[in-house]
Design an enzyme around this catalytic site. Structure first.
Site: not given
Length: 321
Positions: A232, A261, A280
């Site tokens: 993360r 993000e 991601h």
């Protein structure tokens, strides 16, 4: 007659949906990603599969006395209203394990890209440049440090052994694991980091892992070492990572996750030659839905129907994973 209700907030294919329906033929199954499909069913659903952030406000505003269990569609749970769910005694299971193959493949794609200069050569190809770029490194017989030896970490360690690598691991319990030569705990980072040629972060985000990596940790790493984060973004103090890269305190970074993000267009990380960015996507795979439904949800559903707790990937609220 009132039927028990389940929300599957995903667009499952017919075959997977039928496997669920066989187990609960008398249940009312609400399925689909579109919030318009499931929004009015939150208040009386017994099970929710595939948590959406839009559900947070609905859960907080609705009485959720009927909600017994949530199966997330991701390994992380930091987007859920955990305090509310814990008070309501809602069981949560995660998608942990679905990602082991694709993420471990991404990890080695990044390691090989850095070591064999693949990212550099792709850029040179675009400019029609023929140059060796001082390519000489290899990953065989190097030391890889895996921070978080869960299912992803174990698969990564297994692959590392095929390259003849020395594998160091960090695990909360310090318990040994197959394919890991030495296991450490988080309190032993000072001994762990200086030995690693590659540092891989696979941890979930919890109160204990938030901002775990910053200047002090990067200073402990070899200047020739590479840092990869597929856990993360908030595990890393991003501006301190940028400084470590600019100062060549570490050789490079492969990053799939970020504190914000999408990564903002003005982030210096975009322009760095020693950084590879993926959006991601390290856990994406053609088998995602199948693994989650068949390997995790259906066995847990069978337990639920017997009045038992789900056994696979049950969240420990105190630990945060």
């Amino acid at each position: 007659m009132t039927h028990q209700k389940i929300i599957i907030a995903q667009n499952l294919n017919k075959q997977l949906l039928e496997k669920v329906q066989v187990l609960i033929p008398d249940w009312n199954i609400i399925t689909g990603k579109d919030p318009a499909i499931w929004r009015n069913h939150i208040h009386d659903a017994e099970i929710i599969v595939g948590w959406k952030t839009e559900m947070n406000k609905l859960i907080e505003s609705e009485k959720i006395n009927n909600l017994k269990w949530i199966q997330t569609w991701s390994a992380g749970v930091n987007a859920l209203p955990l305090d509310t769910l814990e008070k309501a005694n809602v069981q949560v299971t995660t998608a942990n394990g679905v990602h082991a193959y694709p993420i471990s493949e991404t990890i080695f794609a990044l390691l090989l890209a850095f070591t064999r200069k693949i990212d550099t050569y792709v850029k040179q190809q675009q400019k029609k440049i023929w140059h060796h770029a001082q390519m000489k490194e290899e990953i065989h017989n190097k030391t890889i440090g895996i921070i978080g030896v869960g299912k992803i970490g174990k698969e990564t360690a297994k692959i590392a052994k095929a390259f003849g690598m020395t594998v160091l691991g960090i695990r909360h319990s310090g318990r040994s694991e197959e394919f890991v030569d030495e296991m450490f705990t988080q309190s032993q980072l000072e001994d762990f980091l200086p030995r690693c040629d590659y540092v891989i972060v696979t941890l979930p985000l919890t109160s204990k892992t938030r901002y775990m990596f910053g200047t002090n940790e990067f200073n402990l790493m070899k200047p020739s070492a590479f840092f990869l984060n597929i856990g993360r973004g908030s595990i890393v103090i991003q501006h301190e990572l940028i400084q470590a890269l600019e100062d060549q305190q570490i050789a490079g970074a492969g990053l799939d996750v970020f504190e914000t993000e999408p990564l903002p267009a003005n982030s210096p990380l975009w322009q760095m030659d020693n950084v590879i960015i993926t959006p991601h996507t390290s856990g994406n795979t053609e088998f995602y839905d199948q693994r989650l439904i068949e390997d995790i949800f259906i066995p847990n559903l069978e337990n639920h129907l017997l009045g038992k707790k789900p056994e696979i990937n049950l969240l420990n609220y105190k630990k945060g994973y």
